[in-house]
Design an enzyme around this catalytic site. Structure first.
Site, PDB file in Angstrom:
ATOM      1  N   SER A 129       0.871  -1.177   0.000  1.00 20.30           N
ATOM      2  CA  SER A 129       0.000   0.000   0.000  1.00 20.30           C
ATOM      3  C   SER A 129       0.906   1.224   0.000  1.00 20.30           C
ATOM      4  O   SER A 129       1.888   1.300  -0.747  1.00 20.30           O
ATOM      5  CB  SER A 129      -0.909  -0.060   1.231  1.00 20.30           C
ATOM      6  OG  SER A 129      -1.676   1.095   1.357  1.00 20.30           O
ATOM      7  N   TYR A 143      -5.158   8.533  -6.165  1.00 21.03           N
ATOM      8  CA  TYR A 143      -4.194   7.479  -5.788  1.00 21.03           C
ATOM      9  C   TYR A 143      -4.460   7.028  -4.352  1.00 21.03           C
ATOM     10  O   TYR A 143      -4.506   5.828  -4.066  1.00 21.03           O
ATOM     11  CB  TYR A 143      -2.771   8.014  -5.935  1.00 21.03           C
ATOM     12  CG  TYR A 143      -1.682   7.080  -5.422  1.00 21.03           C
ATOM     13  CD1 TYR A 143      -1.470   5.829  -6.009  1.00 21.03           C
ATOM     14  CD2 TYR A 143      -0.859   7.447  -4.361  1.00 21.03           C
ATOM     15  CE1 TYR A 143      -0.472   4.978  -5.545  1.00 21.03           C
ATOM     16  CE2 TYR A 143       0.142   6.602  -3.889  1.00 21.03           C
ATOM     17  CZ  TYR A 143       0.330   5.369  -4.491  1.00 21.03           C
ATOM     18  OH  TYR A 143       1.327   4.528  -4.024  1.00 21.03           O
ATOM     19  N   LYS A 147      -5.352   3.289  -2.618  1.00 18.54           N
ATOM     20  CA  LYS A 147      -4.615   2.632  -1.538  1.00 18.54           C
ATOM     21  C   LYS A 147      -5.493   2.473  -0.286  1.00 18.54           C
ATOM     22  O   LYS A 147      -5.346   1.509   0.452  1.00 18.54           O
ATOM     23  CB  LYS A 147      -3.320   3.400  -1.225  1.00 18.54           C
ATOM     24  CG  LYS A 147      -2.288   3.348  -2.372  1.00 18.54           C
ATOM     25  CD  LYS A 147      -1.803   1.936  -2.689  1.00 18.54           C
ATOM     26  CE  LYS A 147      -0.642   1.910  -3.673  1.00 18.54           C
ATOM     27  NZ  LYS A 147      -0.200   0.550  -4.026  1.00 18.54           N
TER      28      LYS A 147
HETATM   29  N1  LIG Z   1       8.064   4.850  -4.623  1.00 22.29           N
HETATM   30  C1  LIG Z   1       7.285   5.346  -3.674  1.00 22.29           C
HETATM   31  O1  LIG Z   1       7.522   6.472  -3.187  1.00 22.29           O
HETATM   32  C2  LIG Z   1       6.145   4.525  -3.143  1.00 22.29           C
HETATM   33  C3  LIG Z   1       5.583   4.922  -1.907  1.00 22.29           C
HETATM   34  C4  LIG Z   1       4.515   4.188  -1.399  1.00 22.29           C
HETATM   35  C5  LIG Z   1       4.033   3.085  -2.085  1.00 22.29           C
HETATM   36  N2  LIG Z   1       4.585   2.724  -3.284  1.00 22.29           N
HETATM   37  C6  LIG Z   1       4.017   1.549  -3.967  1.00 22.29           C
HETATM   38  O2  LIG Z   1       5.061   0.627  -4.229  1.00 22.29           O
HETATM   39  C7  LIG Z   1       4.692  -0.210  -5.331  1.00 22.29           C
HETATM   40  C8  LIG Z   1       5.874  -0.321  -6.281  1.00 22.29           C
HETATM   41  O3  LIG Z   1       6.157   0.949  -6.826  1.00 22.29           O
HETATM   42  P1  LIG Z   1       7.649   1.470  -7.071  1.00 22.29           P
HETATM   43  O4  LIG Z   1       7.896   2.580  -6.142  1.00 22.29           O
HETATM   44  O5  LIG Z   1       8.590   0.339  -7.099  1.00 22.29           O
HETATM   45  O6  LIG Z   1       7.469   2.132  -8.515  1.00 22.29           O
HETATM   46  P2  LIG Z   1       7.956   1.668  -9.958  1.00 22.29           P
HETATM   47  O7  LIG Z   1       9.443   1.599 -10.007  1.00 22.29           O
HETATM   48  O8  LIG Z   1       7.265   2.583 -10.909  1.00 22.29           O
HETATM   49  O9  LIG Z   1       7.384   0.177 -10.112  1.00 22.29           O
HETATM   50  C9  LIG Z   1       6.020  -0.075 -10.340  1.00 22.29           C
HETATM   51  C10 LIG Z   1       5.899  -1.459 -10.915  1.00 22.29           C
HETATM   52  O10 LIG Z   1       4.507  -1.755 -11.122  1.00 22.29           O
HETATM   53  C11 LIG Z   1       4.398  -2.327 -12.405  1.00 22.29           C
HETATM   54  N3  LIG Z   1       3.067  -2.265 -12.975  1.00 22.29           N
HETATM   55  C12 LIG Z   1       2.293  -1.177 -13.221  1.00 22.29           C
HETATM   56  N4  LIG Z   1       1.146  -1.565 -13.806  1.00 22.29           N
HETATM   57  C13 LIG Z   1       1.207  -2.920 -13.930  1.00 22.29           C
HETATM   58  C14 LIG Z   1       0.341  -3.907 -14.452  1.00 22.29           C
HETATM   59  N5  LIG Z   1      -0.852  -3.597 -14.999  1.00 22.29           N
HETATM   60  N6  LIG Z   1       0.721  -5.212 -14.404  1.00 22.29           N
HETATM   61  C15 LIG Z   1       1.912  -5.563 -13.855  1.00 22.29           C
HETATM   62  N7  LIG Z   1       2.789  -4.669 -13.381  1.00 22.29           N
HETATM   63  C16 LIG Z   1       2.433  -3.364 -13.408  1.00 22.29           C
HETATM   64  C17 LIG Z   1       5.405  -1.549 -13.238  1.00 22.29           C
HETATM   65  O11 LIG Z   1       5.626  -2.212 -14.473  1.00 22.29           O
HETATM   66  P3  LIG Z   1       5.961  -1.408 -15.855  1.00 22.29           P
HETATM   67  O12 LIG Z   1       7.444  -1.180 -15.828  1.00 22.29           O
HETATM   68  O13 LIG Z   1       5.508  -2.350 -16.912  1.00 22.29           O
HETATM   69  O14 LIG Z   1       5.172  -0.136 -15.809  1.00 22.29           O
HETATM   70  C18 LIG Z   1       6.579  -1.590 -12.275  1.00 22.29           C
HETATM   71  O15 LIG Z   1       7.226  -2.832 -12.348  1.00 22.29           O
HETATM   72  C19 LIG Z   1       3.445   0.427  -5.941  1.00 22.29           C
HETATM   73  O16 LIG Z   1       2.312  -0.306  -5.543  1.00 22.29           O
HETATM   74  C20 LIG Z   1       3.404   1.831  -5.322  1.00 22.29           C
HETATM   75  O17 LIG Z   1       2.094   2.320  -5.227  1.00 22.29           O
HETATM   76  C21 LIG Z   1       5.632   3.425  -3.819  1.00 22.29           C
END
Ligand SMILES: NC(=O)c1ccc[n+]([C@@H]2O[C@H](COP(=O)([O-])OP(=O)(O)OC[C@H]3O[C@@H](n4cnc5c(N)ncnc54)[C@H](OP(=O)(O)O)[C@@H]3O)[C@@H](O)[C@H]2O)c1
Length: 276
Positions: A129, A143, A147
């Site tokens: 989340s 967003y 979540k």
């Molecule tokens: N970074 C932050 O600050 C942060 C903070 C709180 C929570 N989060 C959560 O952490 C999780 C991971 O995000 P991240 O920070 O690692 O960002 P990220 O580097 O942008 O990674 C997101 C991942 O989700 C994949 N994705 C998106 N749509 C998809 C789909 N339909 N099917 C399969 N894969 C899909 C993307 O694949 P593609 O490369 O194909 O797009 C990518 O591998 C997310 O749920 C995000 O909401 C992130």
């Protein structure tokens, strides 16, 4: 026998870091991504295409894992993204698409892995989340809504699945250095980019706020370390806040008036815009 852990969204960021960490620790990792070419340089027991918005794709990834590895001990629902914008300027289509990934995607995976986990009488489902799943901020409401929905369904699921020996845990990261922000900017609604937007001052303030946050970001390893600990804990907590400073944790307990007051100080531009 090594534990089999299926992770969604391993092309970049937290999912990729987690896949590397768990593989190096001896887990049989099923690394998945909607574009399997992004997994070429990743070491994992199994690499599979998986788009969480496509039921057939989910089903075939789970079936393939069971055929080749015989079980699924852990599922990490990591795939997700944000769209930015005031609620008024965010299109219904964009919000639906985001929910299809962040919320319905998780439900598709849950429906596919719970039957084999129930047969095993054990399993662990970890839903990634966000701090945005606890508090909603201006220009981030859609967003946050996705979540909040993930938090709600995880709470029900935790109790529904406990009798079958399946654990459900929520991870709530703060700001993490990944592709997340770039993707969020790419999903900014057209109206929000217009010089005539009534929210333009809010957007500017929100950008400055995000830039400030980026200076204090943790790397994805902060999240993957906690996820590994959860997988290795017999009795995990229901939720884990990750990479959130003490001040950020305290603010979560403010009542609505104090919260709004703090937000008005963080985003004074919304007040400026209304007085122009
Ligand atoms: N970074 C932050 O600050 C942060 C903070 C709180 C929570 N989060 C959560 O952490 C999780 C991971 O995000 P991240 O920070 O690692 O960002 P990220 O580097 O942008 O990674 C997101 C991942 O989700 C994949 N994705 C998106 N749509 C998809 C789909 N339909 N099917 C399969 N894969 C899909 C993307 O694949 P593609 O490369 O194909 O797009 C990518 O591998 C997310 O749920 C995000 O909401 C992130």
């Amino acid at each position: 026998m090594s534990k089999v852990v299926l992770i969604t969204g391993c092309s970049t960021g937290i999912g990729r870091d987690l896949a590397i960490r768990l593989s190096e620790s001896g887990y049989a990792v099923v690394a998945t991504a909607r574009n399997p070419e992004t997994l070429i340089n990743l070491e994992a027991a199994l690499k599979l295409p998986l788009d969480v918005t496509q039921t057939d794709s989910v089903r075939s990834a789970v079936e393939c894992t069971l055929q080749l590895l015989g079980r699924i001990n852990g599922l990490v629902n990591n795939a997700g993204y944000a769209i930015r914008g005031a609620i008024e300027e965010t299109s219904e289509r964009q919000v639906q698409e985001m929910f299809d990934t962040n919320v319905f995607g998780v439900m598709r995976l849950v429906r596919a892995v719970v039957p084999p986990m129930r047969e095993q009488k054990a399993g662990c489902i970890i839903n990634v989340s966000s701090i945005a799943g606890k508090r909603s901020t201006p220009a981030n409401g859609a967003y946050s809504a996705s979540k909040f929905a993930l938090e709600a369904l995880s709470d029900a699921l935790r109790l529904e699945l406990a009798p079958f020996g399946i654990k459900v845990v929520v991870i709530e990261p703060g700001s993490i250095r990944t592709h997340f922000m770039t993707t969020a900017i790419a999903h900014t609604p057209e109206q929000a980019l217009s010089a005539n937007s009534p929210y333009r001052m809010l957007y500017r303030q929100s950008e400055l706020f995000a830039e400030g946050m980026q200076r204090h970001q943790s790397g994805p390893e902060a999240v993957s370390r906690v996820i590994q600990q959860v997988i290795e804990t017999d009795k995990p907590k229901a939720r884990y806040l990750v990479a959130i400073p003490l001040s950020g944790r305290l603010i979560l307990y403010l009542g609505d008036s104090f919260w709004d007051y703090a937000l008005r100080r963080m985003f004074p531009s919304s007040a400026v815009a209304s007085h122009e």
